[in-house]
Design a protein around this motif. Structure first.
Motif, PDB file in Angstrom:
ATOM      1  N   THR A 166       0.843  -1.196   0.000  1.00 46.16           N
ATOM      2  CA  THR A 166       0.000   0.000   0.000  1.00 46.16           C
ATOM      3  C   THR A 166       0.881   1.250   0.000  1.00 46.16           C
ATOM      4  N   ASP A 167       0.245   2.394  -0.281  1.00 42.44           N
ATOM      5  CA  ASP A 167       0.990   3.654  -0.257  1.00 42.44           C
ATOM      6  C   ASP A 167       1.589   3.908   1.115  1.00 42.44           C
ATOM      7  N   THR A 168       0.803   3.659   2.165  1.00 40.45           N
ATOM      8  CA  THR A 168       1.271   3.903   3.529  1.00 40.45           C
ATOM      9  C   THR A 168       2.459   3.012   3.872  1.00 40.45           C
ATOM     10  N   THR A 226      -1.309   8.709  -1.589  1.00 39.38           N
ATOM     11  CA  THR A 226      -0.864   8.551  -2.976  1.00 39.38           C
ATOM     12  C   THR A 226      -0.047   9.752  -3.424  1.00 39.38           C
ATOM     13  N   ARG A 280       3.352   9.521  -1.891  1.00 39.55           N
ATOM     14  CA  ARG A 280       4.123   8.449  -2.514  1.00 39.55           C
ATOM     15  C   ARG A 280       4.687   8.886  -3.869  1.00 39.55           C
ATOM     16  N   LYS A 281       3.864   9.559  -4.677  1.00 39.73           N
ATOM     17  CA  LYS A 281       4.323   9.987  -6.000  1.00 39.73           C
ATOM     18  C   LYS A 281       5.471  10.987  -5.879  1.00 39.73           C
ATOM     19  N   GLN A 315      -5.332  11.007  -7.592  1.00 45.06           N
ATOM     20  CA  GLN A 315      -4.055  10.897  -6.894  1.00 45.06           C
ATOM     21  C   GLN A 315      -3.740  12.162  -6.109  1.00 45.06           C
TER      22      GLN A 315
END
Length: 210
Positions: free
Chosen positions: A3-5, A61, A64-65, A55
């Motif tokens: 996951t992103d987290t 998200t 993360r990006k 996003q």
């Protein structure tokens, strides 16, 4: 799938740089509209990070990006605070038409596949974009179709250089594999011609009875 987290926590443990509110200042946000799509480009310290609206709205998200492409982690904000910040950011975005978005640096295709009868398929990052020979040889048509179907804009090339590049691609194109299994057309047997050779006539078939 991570996951992103989980992705972010893993990088924090590895010692990635986490920025504070005062340090994380976006140079500008550009909203590219057209072709029925909206894309956002976050410009930050020389990096250009492309995001969809979804996003941008989701904090994990978004973080993360930025972490993936700029190598730093934006500050963690409370949910309501992040939503207000993201709304304000989008309000102040610069709006440009999709065709003016920056070209994708380092553009390349995976391969060109020929199907015969002037039909081709350009394979690019898992997508297969169909072309005719005419559209393939015209740089404007090629760029327009790649942008429409693959959401990637090839750089503008000198006409002579484009023709040379495309001739090389066509010359080295792979041939599509013939259909297999039930899709293949079996060769006609001479036995199939027996009724015709013998002068037989097809008799009218009786109508189906329910």
């Amino acid at each position: 799938m991570i996951t992103d987290t989980e992705f972010i926590l893993k990088h924090i443990q590895q010692g990635c740089v986490t920025l504070s509110d005062g340090e994380f200042l976006i140079d500008r946000l550009v909203k590219y509209v057209g072709n029925g799509r909206i894309r956002w480009h976050v410009e930050f310290r020389g990096h250009r990070i492309e995001l969809t609206t979804g996003q941008l709205k989701k904090q994990p998200t978004f973080r993360r990006k930025i972490l993936e492409q700029a190598g730093v982690l934006p500050p963690q904000r409370a949910g309501a605070e992040y939503r207000r910040w993201a709304i304000e950011l989008r309000k102040n975005a610069i709006v440009l038409p999709w065709r003016d978005r920056p070209v994708d640096a380092g553009f390349s295709i995976d391969r060109l596949v020929g199907h015969g009868d002037d039909r081709w398929t350009v394979e690019h990052q898992g997508k297969a974009i169909k072309f005719t020979t005419t559209k393939l040889r015209r740089q404007t048509s090629f760029r327009k179709r790649m942008l429409l179907k693959a959401r990637v804009l090839p750089p503008q090339m000198d006409p002579a250089a484009y023709r040379k590049w495309m001739d090389w691609l066509i010359q080295n194109a792979a041939e599509a594999a013939p259909p297999t299994g039930d899709a293949s057309v079996p060769e006609k047997s001479w036995l199939d011609d027996l009724p015709e050779l013998a002068g037989w006539q097809d008799e009218a078939l009786p109508e189906d009875i329910d």
